[in-house]
Design an enzyme around this catalytic site. Structure first.
Site, PDB file in Angstrom:
ATOM      1  CG  ASP A 199      22.923  97.442  15.179  1.00 37.31           C
ATOM      2  OD1 ASP A 199      23.542  98.487  14.910  1.00 37.31           O
ATOM      3  OD2 ASP A 199      22.467  96.676  14.314  1.00 37.31           O
ATOM      4  CG  HIS A 200      26.239 103.203  18.304  1.00 34.46           C
ATOM      5  ND1 HIS A 200      25.210 104.070  18.617  1.00 34.46           N
ATOM      6  CD2 HIS A 200      27.349 103.704  18.915  1.00 34.46           C
ATOM      7  CE1 HIS A 200      25.673 105.055  19.358  1.00 34.46           C
ATOM      8  NE2 HIS A 200      26.971 104.865  19.562  1.00 34.46           N
ATOM      9  NE  ARG A 201      23.341  98.608  11.834  1.00 38.95           N
ATOM     10  CZ  ARG A 201      23.168  97.531  11.069  1.00 38.95           C
ATOM     11  NH1 ARG A 201      23.221  97.630   9.754  1.00 38.95           N
ATOM     12  NH2 ARG A 201      22.953  96.353  11.624  1.00 38.95           N
TER      13      ARG A 201
END
Length: 548
Positions: A520-522
């Site tokens: 998850d790039h967040r």
């Protein structure tokens, strides 16, 4: 005025249960049947009601205490008829007063035999759960708490136990039916309900006492029925029942609040009535949104709410012969979750290879040495242990998003995707950091068998902090697994192949395992993901590193 001790009624075959909530205090005026405390057994949480009305004068229990049938909960000052079910004043009975005294203290009369209806107990905030297995048949002798059927909700499968004992005369459900709380399951002959002893004692009282409000028996029956509710593990994932008392569940159902979306503020994350009210106000004001509101996409992914053109509708039969088959329930449920996760999570996948030549040789020799034990060690067991080491080194991979904050988990529960005839399920190895390879292999085998047999319960599939999706020996090179929210990463593994690898002087044959890490790039950036994969590869190439 009379001082009356309120005791724990018959709550089934439980010796000691823990008091987890006090619902009244000294000075409160309580009504008959009003809940006084909440207790939790190894199978359910239940509320203990008052057998009389009055003013609380003394509390005899505290949080954490252990109680059982007959334990005194509190002392109330009861007035007039309110104490009749317990004290039975002489004025209300034609016979001398001593004749009424044994109503509570005397041993229970022999329970009457006869048809008894067994109904679906409180199974939490679930509606129209499907019957997927019938475990008994007419003529069977049924014991109290014996499982009758298995049902499957949109989150888990669970067994429904019998609240009474006897001979099964009639079964009211079949595979494929849908049931709800209170639905009739079966009729038993010569049955003894869980609440029968207390009810028999009340029935043996003089006629004048029997004419008192019938509601006095209800608390016993209610407590007994609550025992049949499925277990809940405090602090666990909401795949099972949310951590809330029966009265809070009822309150939530009345307001239409999905309990699994409410964050509890009570002890161990327990959901309170105030939490339900706060959630309702937030939804009504537009400050919050339920999952149902956020994802009203029609089956098949219409996409209209995203501004997309309508999903194509095609008459396939005009092009040739077709056959229509309904998707399994598991695929329908997982499909909705996968769509949400794929749309909501900005996912990126890193692909890499790990040299497992030496590890595979060690695995083969280990299986030869432990051949008699019956436990077969797979590469996935080593992968689970290696991932735990990587998660400890890179803790953001073992976290979850909570608004603008990250929840870093101090436990390591590893889920592994298991293929079953009905679809994909994800059993969980709990506390993998505290277990050895042999124990992990044994647990994996047991969980995989339960998955194939459709016997996985909520506890078996809850609490994962990281998931591994392995295609094993099927084939393929790389793929992009979808993250299992609320986790922030997932590891995909394909079939290992022998490849020529340059060692600086020459090409040598090495067994290479393809790794596909989706994140998850967040929460995670590319550099951290690359380091995670590199570290994981180092451990798999030399497993001694797991000890460092």
């Amino acid at each position: 005025m009379a001082m009356v001790e309120v005791q724990v009624p018959d709550i089934g075959d439980f010796d000691e249960v823990t008091v987890i909530e006090l619902l009244v205090k000294v000075g409160d005026t309580v009504k008959a049947e009003q809940s006084l405390i909440t207790v939790e057994s190894d199978k359910a949480s239940m509320e203990i009601p008052s057998s009389t009305a009055g003013v609380v004068k003394e509390m005899r229990v505290a949080l954490g205490d252990k109680v059982k049938q007959g334990s005194v909960v509190l002392v109330v000052e009861a007035a007039g008829a309110a104490a009749a079910p317990v004290a039975a004043p002489a004025a209300a009975v034609a016979a001398p007063a001593p004749a009424a005294a044994p109503v509570v203290a005397a041993p229970a009369a022999a329970p009457a035999l006869g048809p008894v209806e067994v109904r679906v107990p409180d199974i939490g905030d679930f509606k129209d759960v499907a019957v997927i297995e019938v475990m008994v048949k007419p003529g069977d002798t049924i014991k109290v708490e014996q499982s009758l059927i298995t049902v499957e909700s949109d989150k888990a499968s669970m067994e429904i136990p019998s609240s009474a004992a006897g001979v099964l005369k009639e079964l009211k459900v079949k595979v494929g039916d849908t049931v709800n709380i209170g639905d009739l399951l079966a009729v038993l002959e010569g049955a003894v309900a869980a609440a029968a002893p207390a009810a028999a004692a009340l029935a043996a009282a003089p006629v004048a006492v029997a004419s008192a409000p019938a509601a006095a028996q209800t608390p016993v029956a209610a407590a007994a029925a609550a025992v049949a509710a499925p277990a809940h593990t405090p602090g666990g994932n909401t795949v099972g029942l949310p951590h809330a008392s029966p009265s809070v569940r009822k309150f939530a159902r009345e307001l239409g609040v999905p309990l699994d979306e409410v964050k509890g503020s009570g002890p161990k994350g327990r959901i309170t009535a105030e939490d339900i009210q706060a959630f309702t106000k937030a939804v009504m004001s537009g400050a919050a949104q339920t999952k149902a509101q956020a994802a009203k996409a029609p089956a098949g992914g219409g996409g209209s709410e995203l501004g997309l053109i309508p999903w194509p509708k095609v008459d396939f039969a005009k092009f040739g012969p077709i056959e229509r088959k309904e998707m399994s329930r598991i695929k329908k449920i997982s499909g909705a979750n996968l769509l949400r996760n794929a749309v909501m999570i900005p996912a990126v996948t890193n692909h890499d290879d790990a040299d497992i030549t030496d590890l595979e040789a060690f695995r083969v020799s280990t299986n030869k040495e432990n051949e008699k034990s019956g436990v077969k060690v797979t590469m996935l067991a080593f992968l689970i242990k290696a991932c735990v080491a990587a998660l400890k080194k890179f803790p953001e991979f073992n976290s979850s998003l909570d608004g603008d904050a990250l929840i870093y988990k101090q436990y390591y529960h590893i889920g592994f995707a298991a293929d079953t005839p009905n679809g994909l399920v994800v059993p969980v190895i709990k506390d993998a950091d505290k277990k050895g390879i042999l124990q992990i292999s044994q647990e994996m085998g047991e969980l995989a068998k339960k998955a194939r047999d459709g016997k996985l319960g909520p506890a078996d599939m809850s609490g994962a902090t990281f998931t591994i999706s392995s295609l094993g020996g099927i084939g393929g090179k790389y793929f992009t697994p979808i993250i299992n929210a609320p986790e922030v990463a997932i590891l995909g593994v394909c079939k290992s192949t022998m490849e020529p690898v340059w060692d600086g002087k020459q090409f040598v044959p090495r067994l290479m395992l393809p790794l596909s890490l989706t994140w998850d790039h967040r929460v995670i950036d590319g550099a951290a993901a690359a380091r995670f994969n590199a570290f994981l590869g180092q451990i798999l190439s030399d497993f001694r590193r797991v000890l460092l």
